[in-house]
Structures are given as C-alpha cells and as structure tokens.
Design an enzyme around this catalytic site. Structure first.
Site: not given
Ligand code: UD1
Length: 341
Positions: A14, A86, A126, A151, A155, A179, A201, A233, A299
């Site tokens: 970022i 993070k 966040s 984490y 925040k 964000y 992610n 999301r 989670g």
């Molecule tokens: C997470 C953190 C957020 C942080 C962000 C950074 C939590 C609860 N969430 O968000 O604080 O700022 O990362 O970008 O603390 N998914 C899959 N397969 C994968 C990876 C992810 O299906 O291999 C799905 C997850 O279940 C979710 C979505 O994709 O529904 C987004 O996941 P992710 O990119 O990890 O972000 P968050 O969990 O929303």
C-alpha cells in the site's frame, strides 16, 4: 512551498502506491521502512514510475531515537503510518510480536510528533474493526466488534491511541482510514503486492495459481448465507485506495477537518463474492483457474462491505476503477514479476 509527507512502511504494497499518488499530486515524500517484510522491488518501481529517486531511510519505528533523527532531518508536515505486521494468523500464534511492534512503533511516532509540537497523522486501519457486522453496509458509526485476532486488536488499539492523543495534545490531528480489501496493482505493473511464502489473501493466491506457483486455489466455504454461498467482500482497487490517502492528507493540511480526529471507510460499496471474483478474473484475463471448494476458514466473516458515502462527500473521493481493470492489473503485475509473457 511543497508539504512533506513521511510514509512509514513506504516500500510495502500500500505504501508504495500511496507514495506514487502523493508525488504525482505535488507532495514531497520521505519513505521510511525497515524492510522486514519486503525487498527493494516496490521502492525501485516507485522511482521508475516517477522518474526520480526518493529519499529513503531504512529504519525501525520501534527505535525511538531513529524516529527523532528522522523528524530532525526532514520538515515533516504529515505522516502516513503503514509500518506494521499484518499476518492475521501469525498474530494469533504470536500475539506479543504484534502488540510490541504495532503499538510501540505507533506510540514512538506520536511521542516524537508531540515533542515536535504536533503533526498530521494518518493511520492505516482496517474494516476488520467491524468484525461480523449485524447491518450491511457498514458506516463509520457501525459498532466496532471485539477483535478476533491480535492483528485486528492492534488496529482498534491504534485507532484509540490516535483519538486520545488528538484529544490530549494540541497540534496532533488524526485520520484513520478503514480499508476494505485492497487488491490489484499499479497500471504500469511496476509495483504491486509481493507476499512472502504462501499468500494468505485471496487475490495473490489467485494470481500465483494462474502463474503455476500454486497448484489449486481453495475457496473457503460455499455454504455461507450469501447469494452463491461464498463470502462477500468489498474489494478496493489499490490505486483508488492510494488516492483516498492523498485526499485525506490534503484535508488535514488544508485545515478542512471538522474534528481533530476523523474516521473514513475506504471501499467501493459493492459486495463481490469469492466465486464472482474468481469468475471475473478468469474472464478478463482469458484463462482457467484451478480451484476447488474447501472447508470454511476459521475466523472469516460471512459478508462485509462499506458504505463509502462519508469519504465520497467529505474527501471528495470515490472508487473509480472497475473490478475487471483491477483484476487485469493484478495479473499483469504477477506476470511482470514472474517474467511470464
Ligand atoms: C483479511 C483480514 C483483514 C486484512 C486483510 C488484508 C481479518 C478478519 N481479515 O481480510 O483484516 O486487512 O486480510 O487484505 O482479519 N479466500 C479463499 N481462499 C484463499 C484466500 C481467501 O477462499 O486462499 C476467501 C476468504 O475466505 C475471504 C475472501 O477470500 O472470504 C478474502 O480473504 P482475504 O483476502 O484473506 O481477506 P479477508 O480475510 O477479508
């Protein structure tokens, strides 16, 4: 005279995009980073995009003397604080690492700002602070929920530390930007997200799967109470997100704030499911992604998206890039760093 903005963590995902937008908007930028979670790729990319070298200080914000030296050397008008750990999962297994680093670095920064008689401080928060929201979309008035990770807790705590510091110390002004899910890369494909090891992610995991580095994407759960059963999301383009920082810094520097401490959601207002995102990625980049449905990830919240009306109105900022453009840029970046034609 140009204002100078210090970007802590400016060599990261970022921070590098924000640096580009700040310089293009006419600010002088000083980057400070301890490089604990990145290499020089993004810093080099920033310099290539801008066609010049930017001041770069390798330092740790947990070292208060180093923070003092930084403020003594540069005429800093505003700070954007990204420097933090993070990884959500790691913060659960090693909470002290997160509390000591993320809190100490921010407290040092504020203490030095107070010593200097004040500063404009933008904190990188966040949507995680909203937890599993009861009402969607979430506004800045939506309740913060107890954090589910250390984490997330850092925040929330840093938001409170900033709020209380603004109330107590004249000269400190603060904005927290919450964000949603930042994704994508700069259109030049010279800067982007570079996770170390296996990405946590979604989008880096998708692009690495498309690049053949990961065998198969696991979609975590398709039995959520959402239209297609996968989580929803608010994916915000990284350049749009960066521009929100320029708007927020300008609001502080031009004395346009309505209170000493303000909070803004930075999102699009548009929910996108994991499955929709995967399909859009395949379509826009003309490829097939290897994926399977896997169990839910502990989670994860079911759905969260922003009401960005406050940022739209008060910052004069709005997310502009389409999810298609953003997913194209994410793939262009992955191809660039992997030398894929
Ligand atoms: C997470 C953190 C957020 C942080 C962000 C950074 C939590 C609860 N969430 O968000 O604080 O700022 O990362 O970008 O603390 N998914 C899959 N397969 C994968 C990876 C992810 O299906 O291999 C799905 C997850 O279940 C979710 C979505 O994709 O529904 C987004 O996941 P992710 O990119 O990890 O972000 P968050 O969990 O929303």
């Amino acid at each position: 005279m140009k204002a100078t903005v210090l970007v802590s963590g400016g060599a990261g995902f970022i921070g590098s995009h924000v640096t580009v937008e700040l310089v293009q908007a006419g600010y002088d930028v000083v980057i400070a980073d301890n490089m604990s979670n990145c290499d020089e790729t993004n810093y080099r990319g920033v310099c290539s995009i801008l066609g010049k070298e930017l001041p770069f200080v390798r330092m740790d914000f947990c070292d208060k003397e180093a923070v003092r030296n930084l403020f003594a050397k540069y005429p800093i008008d505003a700070v954007i604080h990204f420097a933090a750990f993070k990884a959500v999962g790691e913060s659960v297994t090693n909470p002290l690492k997160y509390y000591s680093n993320n809190l100490e670095s921010f407290i040092n920064l504020l203490e030095v700002a107070v010593e200097k008689g004040g500063c404009n401080v933008l904190f990188s928060s966040s949507a995680t602070v909203y937890g599993e929201p009861e009402k969607l979309p979430v506004t800045e008035e939506s309740p913060r929920m107890p954090a589910t990770s250390s984490y997330g807790n850092t925040k929330q705590m840093c938001e409170d530390i900033l709020r209380d510091s603004v109330a107590a110390y004249p000269g400190i002004k603060g904005i927290a930007l919450r964000y949603f899910n930042p994704i994508g890369a700069h259109p030049s494909a010279l800067i982007g997200e570079l996770p170390r090891g296996v990405p946590n992610n979604l989008v880096p995991f998708i692009t690495q799967t498309a690049a053949g580095i990961r065998e198969c994407l696991s979609i975590f759960g398709d039995d959520y109470p959402t239209p297609d059963g996968t989580c929803q999301r608010d994916y915000i383009d990284i350049v749009d997100l960066a521009k929100a920082h320029v708007a927020a810094v300008t609001r502080m520097l031009k004395d346009k704030m309505e209170a000493g401490y303000e909070i803004f959601n930075v999102g699009t207002g548009r929910p996108v499911s994991v499955m929709e995102l995967v399909k859009a990625f395949e379509k826009v980049n003309h490829l097939k992604l290897n994926y399977r449905i896997a169990p839910r990830r502990p989670g994860d919240v079911t759905a969260i998206w922003a009401d960005p009306a406050k940022a739209n109105e008060k910052l004069g900022w709005k997310a502009e890039r389409s999810i298609e453009e953003t997913l194209e840029s994410a793939w262009a970046w992955e191809k660039h760093i992997r030398n894929i034609k």
